[in-house]
Design an enzyme around this catalytic site. Structure first.
Site, PDB file in Angstrom:
ATOM      1  CG  HIS A   1      -0.277   0.153   2.422  1.00 51.57           C
ATOM      2  ND1 HIS A   1       0.461  -1.096   3.141  1.00 51.57           N
ATOM      3  CD2 HIS A   1      -0.219   1.278   3.359  1.00 51.57           C
ATOM      4  CE1 HIS A   1       0.917  -0.556   4.318  1.00 51.57           C
ATOM      5  NE2 HIS A   1       0.510   0.706   4.352  1.00 51.57           N
TER       6      HIS A   1
ATOM      7  CG  ASP B   1      -5.044  -0.391   0.628  1.00 50.76           C
ATOM      8  OD1 ASP B   1      -6.269  -0.081   0.344  1.00 50.76           O
ATOM      9  OD2 ASP B   1      -4.828  -0.690   1.850  1.00 50.76           O
TER      10      ASP B   1
ATOM     11  CE  LYS C   1      -7.077   2.103   3.527  1.00 54.45           C
ATOM     12  NZ  LYS C   1      -7.110   0.956   3.267  1.00 54.45           N
TER      13      LYS C   1
ATOM     14  CE1 TYR D   1      -2.461  -5.847  11.897  1.00 53.63           C
ATOM     15  CE2 TYR D   1      -4.004  -4.986  13.615  1.00 53.63           C
ATOM     16  CZ  TYR D   1      -2.971  -5.719  12.987  1.00 53.63           C
ATOM     17  OH  TYR D   1      -2.133  -6.429  13.928  1.00 53.63           O
TER      18      TYR D   1
ATOM     19  CD  GLU E   1      -3.633 -13.269  12.879  1.00 52.17           C
ATOM     20  OE1 GLU E   1      -4.297 -13.426  13.955  1.00 52.17           O
ATOM     21  OE2 GLU E   1      -2.620 -12.650  12.537  1.00 52.17           O
TER      22      GLU E   1
ATOM     23  CE  LYS F   1       4.057  -5.347  11.420  1.00 44.84           C
ATOM     24  NZ  LYS F   1       3.379  -4.417  12.152  1.00 44.84           N
TER      25      LYS F   1
END
Length: 433
Positions: free
Chosen positions: A120, A145, A147, A177, A315, A385
């Site tokens: 994104h 994304d 957005k 998210y 998940e 990350k």
């Protein structure tokens, strides 16, 4: 230092004149050994090979030097000198960004992987990721994304248009998210990958803050030797403290500035077909046969519909379906097996790792320089990350380390542009002690 900028890591768009800007620069290496040193830094981001070598060896002095340097580097939005106007010069992009342009071994040529990348923002990070995992025998679906800034999307589309085996998802959603939209993005790409008729064996999903720590060859060998046609969906039966995610109905609030998932007071009924819910990672390695099953089986479709108003359904969806005994490549008795992601969770500090040398976001470590040694010793395929804006040297070092490992394993004649070559603007005085 990024390949997208001479003085700073980054990317700019020449929006006013309708030009897409790809500014790039090669990495720097003087080919010396790994002596301990104290650099006098003239330009943060330009660094000798010894800095990365010291970090990978866990030298205590090197991370502190690097962190001081990184603190002075702005996020990757810097300027660069090269504008590539329409039509895009794909040959130049492939050369300048060091894309590997042929299979590096017969084993890799005969075992194609599919990738789903959900992104994104942060074009420079995306480029580092795609150039690392790219192989011409693989296929890549990129979900942008809805957005995302239009300039970002146009730039990614420009880059993808240079490759026959890389495309943008035909359906885009606004990803929230922990929302159903995150699961839908993967499914959209799966539909495209199945329609592509490419002969891939496994599909793996990545996000914009991932980076590989195992090479394409190592990933293939791991999948073939450890799993041999089985799906990797680490997870366990849904524990009591996670049941809030599926007990009541959740809704997504989508806004350009802030999007989130929130609970309602509406209680949900039990999962369809008396399916037992599992809880696990949203990351996976799935066979083509299993993906076809997910897209066509009645139970999979009904579970998908039931999951639309749950919290973080990605998940539970993959791991639950992979525990059905008759699903292709199922692992009904598996638990957390499968080295999909190297992640430093905050609540596992002191047990599975000694601490985060960057900072935690949602209880996940964003890696700092002091984490490099841990990363290279990890058995996992990918790591999460990374923040290129805050810790640029982490990825610069890891990227160079990764590319050298890839080339060392190659069984074909290497092309010169596959190397990250020494930069002519290198300007750092080194003192060896």
């Amino acid at each position: 230092m990024s390949r997208f900028g001479i003085t700073k890591s980054g990317f700019i768009l020449c929006v006013g004149v309708g030009v897409f800007l790809f500014a790039f620069i090669d990495k720097n290496s003087d080919g010396r050994g790994g002596e301990k040193f104290v650099p006098e830094i003239k330009e943060c981001g330009f660094y000798p090979e010894e800095l990365c070598t010291a970090l990978f060896k866990g030298k205590s002095a090197a991370p502190s030097i690097g962190n001081v340097c990184q603190a002075s580097i702005p996020p990757p939005r810097g300027e660069g000198p090269v504008c590539l106007q329409h039509p895009t010069n794909c040959s130049k992009i492939i050369m300048d960004l060091h894309f590997i342009t042929k299979p590096l071994s017969a084993e890799e040529a005969n075992f194609s992987l599919a990738y789903i990348l959900t992104i994104h923002k942060d074009l420079d990070m995306f480029v580092k990721l795609i150039t690392a995992i790219y192989a011409p025998q693989n296929i890549y679906c990129i979900h942008i994304d809805e957005k995302s800034p239009k300039a970002f999307e146009r730039a990614v589309r420009k880059l993808a248009s240079c490759f026959q085996n890389m495309f943008i998802s035909s359906k885009q959603v606004s990803v929230v998210y922990a929302g159903f939209s995150r699961l839908q993005a993967d499914l959209n790409c799966m539909e495209d990958l199945v329609r592509s008729n490419a002969q891939w064996s496994y599909v793996l999903n990545l996000c914009g803050q991932d980076f590989p720590i195992k090479t394409n060859k190592e990933i293939i060998q791991y999948l073939k030797s450890k799993w041999n046609g089985k799906n990797l969906t680490p997870g366990v039966t849904q524990p009591p403290h996670i049941q809030y995610r599926t007990r009541v109905s959740y809704k997504e609030f989508v806004h350009l500035e802030k999007s989130y998932v929130y609970p309602t007071t509406t209680e949900k009924h039990s999962p369809p077909h008396n399916i037992t819910l599992y809880f696990g990672t949203a990351y996976y390695a799935l066979t083509l046969e299993f993906v076809n099953f997910v897209l066509s089986d009645t139970r999979a479709r009904d579970l998908l519909q039931w999951s639309r108003d749950t919290y973080s359904p990605d998940e539970h969806y993959w791991v639950t379906l992979n525990r059905l005994k008759d699903a292709p490549g199922a692992t009904p008795d598996a638990q957390w097996e499968g080295n999909i992601r190297a992640i430093k969770w905050k609540d596992q500090e002191g047990s599975s790792h000694s601490g985060c040398h960057g900072h935690y976001v949602r209880n996940i470590c964003v890696y700092g320089l002091g984490d490099l040694q841990w990363l290279t010793k990890s058995p996992h395929l990918f790591a999460n990350k990374f923040d290129l804006g805050r810790y640029p040297l982490v990825l610069d070092c890891l990227e160079r380390h990764y590319r050298l490992k890839v080339l060392k394993q190659a069984e074909v004649v290497l092309e010169p542009h596959w190397y990250f070559q020494a930069d002519q603007h290198f300007n750092m005085n080194k003192v060896y002690v």
